[in-house]
Design an enzyme around this catalytic site. Structure first.
Site, PDB file in Angstrom:
ATOM      1  N   THR A  10       0.815  -1.205   0.000  1.00 53.63           N
ATOM      2  CA  THR A  10       0.000   0.000   0.000  1.00 53.63           C
ATOM      3  C   THR A  10       0.850   1.257   0.000  1.00 53.63           C
ATOM      4  O   THR A  10       0.479   2.281  -0.586  1.00 53.63           O
ATOM      5  CB  THR A  10      -0.934   0.010   1.224  1.00 53.63           C
ATOM      6  OG1 THR A  10      -1.793  -1.130   1.156  1.00 53.63           O
ATOM      7  CG2 THR A  10      -1.787   1.266   1.274  1.00 53.63           C
ATOM      8  N   TYR A  41      -7.885   1.066  -4.076  1.00 52.09           N
ATOM      9  CA  TYR A  41      -6.605   1.427  -4.677  1.00 52.09           C
ATOM     10  C   TYR A  41      -5.920   0.155  -5.159  1.00 52.09           C
ATOM     11  O   TYR A  41      -6.370  -0.962  -4.872  1.00 52.09           O
ATOM     12  CB  TYR A  41      -5.704   2.157  -3.683  1.00 52.09           C
ATOM     13  CG  TYR A  41      -5.326   1.319  -2.473  1.00 52.09           C
ATOM     14  CD1 TYR A  41      -4.160   0.563  -2.470  1.00 52.09           C
ATOM     15  CD2 TYR A  41      -6.154   1.252  -1.360  1.00 52.09           C
ATOM     16  CE1 TYR A  41      -3.821  -0.232  -1.393  1.00 52.09           C
ATOM     17  CE2 TYR A  41      -5.821   0.461  -0.275  1.00 52.09           C
ATOM     18  CZ  TYR A  41      -4.660  -0.272  -0.291  1.00 52.09           C
ATOM     19  OH  TYR A  41      -4.338  -1.066   0.786  1.00 52.09           O
ATOM     20  N   SER A  75       1.334  -7.148  -0.582  1.00 54.47           N
ATOM     21  CA  SER A  75       1.961  -8.157   0.287  1.00 54.47           C
ATOM     22  C   SER A  75       1.113  -9.407   0.455  1.00 54.47           C
ATOM     23  O   SER A  75       1.585 -10.408   0.998  1.00 54.47           O
ATOM     24  CB  SER A  75       2.312  -7.564   1.657  1.00 54.47           C
ATOM     25  OG  SER A  75       1.169  -7.255   2.417  1.00 54.47           O
ATOM     26  N   GLN A  76      -0.130  -9.389  -0.029  1.00 53.65           N
ATOM     27  CA  GLN A  76      -0.893 -10.630  -0.081  1.00 53.65           C
ATOM     28  C   GLN A  76      -0.254 -11.626  -1.047  1.00 53.65           C
ATOM     29  O   GLN A  76      -0.494 -12.833  -0.967  1.00 53.65           O
ATOM     30  CB  GLN A  76      -2.350 -10.373  -0.478  1.00 53.65           C
ATOM     31  CG  GLN A  76      -2.555  -9.887  -1.902  1.00 53.65           C
ATOM     32  CD  GLN A  76      -2.474  -8.371  -2.037  1.00 53.65           C
ATOM     33  OE1 GLN A  76      -1.976  -7.692  -1.139  1.00 53.65           O
ATOM     34  NE2 GLN A  76      -2.992  -7.844  -3.137  1.00 53.65           N
ATOM     35  N   THR A  87       1.226  -3.964   4.448  1.00 51.28           N
ATOM     36  CA  THR A  87       0.893  -4.235   5.849  1.00 51.28           C
ATOM     37  C   THR A  87       0.332  -5.637   6.079  1.00 51.28           C
ATOM     38  O   THR A  87       0.424  -6.164   7.184  1.00 51.28           O
ATOM     39  CB  THR A  87      -0.141  -3.219   6.368  1.00 51.28           C
ATOM     40  OG1 THR A  87      -1.336  -3.307   5.581  1.00 51.28           O
ATOM     41  CG2 THR A  87       0.405  -1.802   6.304  1.00 51.28           C
ATOM     42  N   ASP A  88      -0.255  -6.249   5.039  1.00 48.49           N
ATOM     43  CA  ASP A  88      -0.978  -7.507   5.252  1.00 48.49           C
ATOM     44  C   ASP A  88      -0.097  -8.624   5.785  1.00 48.49           C
ATOM     45  O   ASP A  88      -0.535  -9.414   6.635  1.00 48.49           O
ATOM     46  CB  ASP A  88      -1.646  -7.963   3.949  1.00 48.49           C
ATOM     47  CG  ASP A  88      -2.877  -7.147   3.602  1.00 48.49           C
ATOM     48  OD1 ASP A  88      -3.303  -6.332   4.435  1.00 48.49           O
ATOM     49  OD2 ASP A  88      -3.411  -7.326   2.487  1.00 48.49           O
ATOM     50  N   LYS A  94      -0.784  -7.128  13.079  1.00 47.60           N
ATOM     51  CA  LYS A  94      -1.784  -6.207  12.528  1.00 47.60           C
ATOM     52  C   LYS A  94      -3.135  -6.509  13.165  1.00 47.60           C
ATOM     53  O   LYS A  94      -3.551  -7.664  13.219  1.00 47.60           O
ATOM     54  CB  LYS A  94      -1.855  -6.350  11.012  1.00 47.60           C
ATOM     55  CG  LYS A  94      -2.791  -5.359  10.331  1.00 47.60           C
ATOM     56  CD  LYS A  94      -2.741  -5.493   8.805  1.00 47.60           C
ATOM     57  CE  LYS A  94      -3.673  -4.480   8.151  1.00 47.60           C
ATOM     58  NZ  LYS A  94      -3.627  -4.537   6.674  1.00 47.60           N
ATOM     59  N   GLU A 124      -4.192 -28.082  28.179  1.00 45.49           N
ATOM     60  CA  GLU A 124      -5.436 -28.825  27.980  1.00 45.49           C
ATOM     61  C   GLU A 124      -5.282 -29.916  26.944  1.00 45.49           C
ATOM     62  O   GLU A 124      -6.117 -30.802  26.834  1.00 45.49           O
ATOM     63  CB  GLU A 124      -6.553 -27.866  27.556  1.00 45.49           C
ATOM     64  CG  GLU A 124      -6.940 -26.845  28.632  1.00 45.49           C
ATOM     65  CD  GLU A 124      -8.076 -25.961  28.174  1.00 45.49           C
ATOM     66  OE1 GLU A 124      -9.197 -26.468  28.030  1.00 45.49           O
ATOM     67  OE2 GLU A 124      -7.831 -24.756  27.960  1.00 45.49           O
TER      68      GLU A 124
END
Length: 354
Positions: A38, A51, A84-85, A117-118, A190, A311
């Protein structure tokens, strides 16, 4: 009066002589490696939500922040230009190789990486484990594209360079700088889809803060990283496949069997609560570990640690507890661990160390 003037002149001459003998200040040499995201995104208007990531090149990013020359001698390289995906193992390997090559020279004193950022927390943690240097490596990103009204990218880049140029950043591992905060790669995550204050370090807290290039450091990460890491990418051409399985009510356990059947060498269970899973899922995990697939239990919960044998009987099931690592970061560490071992006890030791 005459003697006083002579004394002043003598002192000025002495200061001039000393000053001329001192070495000239050399601005630190910082390289910016751009990967897209981004921060390099573009939209048709300044006020629209939609965008396209990875549209602006590194030279445009640098030109938007002419004040960088006040901080360092900055140069830029475009590694890739993707959202970044679409970050991949191949890009990680290329990026790590370039960073290690640059930092091995005397010239480069720090690295800044622009990123989406992803998945920045995953890339940051990967680099935290494979960069072989104590020199600063700082990642930054933006929640608004470069064309947006009040774009956050330029100041984030400025602050990231300020941190990378700060000798006090050395030895703290890979850092993520955004919105005036300095995070460690291991802690940052994030937390919001659109908010500029999306990044938090929920368990261990910030490394420090940066305000218009003025840095304050609070702590140093306590886990092994960078030059203290045993991981090496020498000769590595690809990373093993590790899948994340998201646990939920009424989970279909055949998803675990399908991941194994399709070639997963490791699995991370994003469990409920303290890394818990359904009875049927536990049976499928037992089949996976019995077939030599490494399985790590993490949690889909935002904060807290996944404890061993709390657990779930990890000893019986043959699983590894992720501790504070969320599923995304647990996947990163497991991929690197599987380069050298499939033994659950050895992998648990790595999770306890890193």
């Amino acid at each position: 009066m005459k003697h006083s003037r002579l004394l002043v002149l003598a002192l000025l001459a002495l200061v001039a002589a000393v000053s001329s003998s001192l070495p000239a200040y050399a601005a630190p040499d910082i390289t910016i490696l751009a990967t897209g995201g981004t921060i390099a995104g573009s939209a048709e208007t300044q006020t629209q939500a939609g965008y396209t990531s990875g549209q602006v090149g590194v030279e445009t990013l640098l030109a938007a922040v002419p004040q960088l020359k006040e901080l360092a001698d900055v140069s830029g390289e475009q590694v890739v230009n993707v959202g970044s995906q679409d970050m991949s193992d191949a890009i990680w390997l290329d990026l790590a190789s370039r960073i290690n090559t640059l930092l091995a020279t005397k010239k480069t004193e720090g690295i800044v990486i622009t990123h989406g950022t992803d998945t920045i927390e995953e890339t940051a943690y990967f680099l935290n484990l494979v960069v072989d240097s104590d020199k600063p490596v700082v990642m930054t990103a933006a929640m608004r594209p470069s064309t947006a009204l009040s774009a956050d990218g330029p100041l984030n880049i400025y602050n990231a360079v300020a941190v990378a140029a700060d000798i006090r950043a050395s030895g703290r591992g890979v850092l993520v700088v955004a919105n005036d905060d300095i995070h460690s790669a291991r802690a940052v995550t994030k937390t919001n889809t659109t908010d500029v204050q999306t990044f938090v370090s929920p368990e261990r807290g910030l490394i420090g803060t940066t305000l218009y290039g003025k840095n304050t450091f609070f702590r140093t990460p306590y886990r092994a990283h960078t030059s203290g890491s045993d991981f090496s990418l020498k000769g590595v051409k690809a990373l093993p496949r590790v899948d994340i399985i998201y646990m939920h009510a009424n989970f279909s356990a055949d998803i675990i069997d399908a991941a194994v059947a399709n070639g997963a060498k490791g699995l991370v269970i994003a469990g409920v609560g303290n890394g818990n899973m359904t009875t049927e899922a536990q049976a499928a995990v037992a089949r996976a570990t019995g077939a030599g697939v490494a399985v790590v239990r993490s949690s889909r919960v935002v904060s807290g640690a996944t404890g061993r044998n709390v657990e779930t009987d990890d000893d019986k099931l043959g699983t590894v507890a992720s501790g504070e690592l969320n599923p995304a970061k647990a996947r990163v560490l497991l991929k690197l661990a599987l380069l050298t071992t499939k033994d659950a006890s050895d992998i648990q030791a790595m999770f306890d160390k890193y």
